[in-house]
Design a protein around this motif. Structure first.
Motif, PDB file in Angstrom:
ATOM      1  N   SER A 164       0.811  -1.214   0.000  1.00 31.27           N
ATOM      2  CA  SER A 164       0.000   0.000   0.000  1.00 31.27           C
ATOM      3  C   SER A 164       0.847   1.268   0.000  1.00 31.27           C
ATOM      4  N   GLN A 165       2.126   1.133   0.333  1.00 27.34           N
ATOM      5  CA  GLN A 165       3.018   2.291   0.411  1.00 27.34           C
ATOM      6  C   GLN A 165       3.997   2.351  -0.764  1.00 27.34           C
ATOM      7  N   TYR A 166       3.641   1.728  -1.875  1.00 21.83           N
ATOM      8  CA  TYR A 166       4.606   1.590  -2.962  1.00 21.83           C
ATOM      9  C   TYR A 166       5.067   2.930  -3.530  1.00 21.83           C
ATOM     10  N   GLU A 167       4.179   3.888  -3.677  1.00 19.42           N
ATOM     11  CA  GLU A 167       4.589   5.161  -4.277  1.00 19.42           C
ATOM     12  C   GLU A 167       5.586   5.898  -3.392  1.00 19.42           C
ATOM     13  N   ALA A 168       5.260   6.033  -2.118  1.00 12.77           N
ATOM     14  CA  ALA A 168       6.170   6.720  -1.198  1.00 12.77           C
ATOM     15  C   ALA A 168       7.476   5.959  -1.050  1.00 12.77           C
ATOM     16  N   SER A 169       7.414   4.642  -1.038  1.00 17.09           N
ATOM     17  CA  SER A 169       8.622   3.828  -0.849  1.00 17.09           C
ATOM     18  C   SER A 169       9.568   3.951  -2.027  1.00 17.09           C
ATOM     19  N   ILE A 170       9.022   3.934  -3.233  1.00 16.92           N
ATOM     20  CA  ILE A 170       9.873   4.061  -4.418  1.00 16.92           C
ATOM     21  C   ILE A 170      10.438   5.476  -4.512  1.00 16.92           C
ATOM     22  N   ASP A 171       9.633   6.483  -4.246  1.00 20.03           N
ATOM     23  CA  ASP A 171      10.137   7.854  -4.268  1.00 20.03           C
ATOM     24  C   ASP A 171      11.271   8.036  -3.261  1.00 20.03           C
ATOM     25  N   GLU A 172      11.102   7.480  -2.074  1.00 21.75           N
ATOM     26  CA  GLU A 172      12.138   7.604  -1.041  1.00 21.75           C
ATOM     27  C   GLU A 172      13.408   6.874  -1.458  1.00 21.75           C
ATOM     28  N   TRP A 173      13.254   5.697  -2.047  1.00 21.60           N
ATOM     29  CA  TRP A 173      14.409   4.922  -2.531  1.00 21.60           C
ATOM     30  C   TRP A 173      15.205   5.730  -3.552  1.00 21.60           C
TER      31      TRP A 173
END
Length: 235
Positions: A164-173
């Motif tokens: 559910s947090q894929y967008e924020a997680s990829i942006d942070e990565w």
């Protein structure tokens, strides 16, 4: 590819970097800070690789791991789909005096192991070139190359963050991992990886490993976007 069905996945059509361009190969070698010689030496020691062992390095790239394993006396098969990558690795191996490496221009889906079954198969930052269906095929092929109780070491971009947090997680990565041009993997490199390559979730990889006949003895989630596995062939 002539001996394979026309529907077979073509590993040579990788994205992001022209691995037949020697300048890009040299740049790739500099960017791979996670595969520096001293880091690969630690991995060789950790896995217990030594003289008498047979190693298959799938996606060997510029050969740093294969060279360090060979310097410990292991017999190494270094496999990569790029002719220029292999030539660069061979040049490095000669300079380092690593004489027990055989180089093969092949991939996960095409390499045919005609030597003794391997004690270890190593693959780092390479399996993600395959869609999930073909990852499973590749892992079954890896299992067939290993001795009973042989070891598979896998490290790659693998996602363990909540879906559910894929967008924020990829942006942070991308924000925290990218480097300026000339200093490492750039924002553009990471964006291409996400758009056009095939990294997947930890739970998918772990299911594949089990179905391919492996017991996962170590699963280390290095970051929410990277993981490593040490697996024993049981089937």
């Amino acid at each position: 590819m002539s001996s394979f069905p026309t529907w077979y996945f073509d590993e040579s059509q990788i994205v992001g970097i022209d691995f037949e361009d020697i300048a890009q190969v040299e740049t790739f070698d500099c960017k791979q800070t996670s595969s520096a010689p001293e880091i690969e030496q630690v991995l060789v020691k950790r896995l217990g690789i030594s003289s008498g062992h047979t190693i298959i390095d799938l996606g060997a790239g510029t050969g740093t791991f294969a060279i360090q394993a060979a310097l410990k006396g292991a017999s190494v098969h270094a496999i990569d789909i790029s002719r220029s990558m292999l030539a660069y690795a061979q040049q490095k191996a000669r300079k380092m005096g690593a004489t027990t490496i055989k180089f093969h221009r092949d991939g996960f889906l095409t390499y045919k192991h005609n030597d003794d079954l391997a004690d270890f198969v190593i693959t780092k930052a390479a399996l993600h070139i395959l869609p999930d269906f073909w990852k499973m095929v590749a892992l079954m092929r890896v299992s067939s190359m290993l001795k009973p109780n042989g070891i598979l070491y896998l490290r790659d971009v693998i996602f363990s963050f909540p879906i559910s947090q894929y967008e924020a997680s990829i942006d942070e990565w991308i924000e925290h991992s990218s480097k300026p041009e000339g200093e490492g993997w750039t924002v553009k490199d990471y964006q291409i990886h996400m758009r056009e390559e095939h990294s997947t979730f930890a739970w998918i990889i772990e299911g594949m490993l089990t179905r391919a006949g492996f017991e996962i003895t170590q699963a280390n989630y290095l970051t929410p976007t990277a993981a490593e596995y040490v697996c024993i062939k049981t089937a």
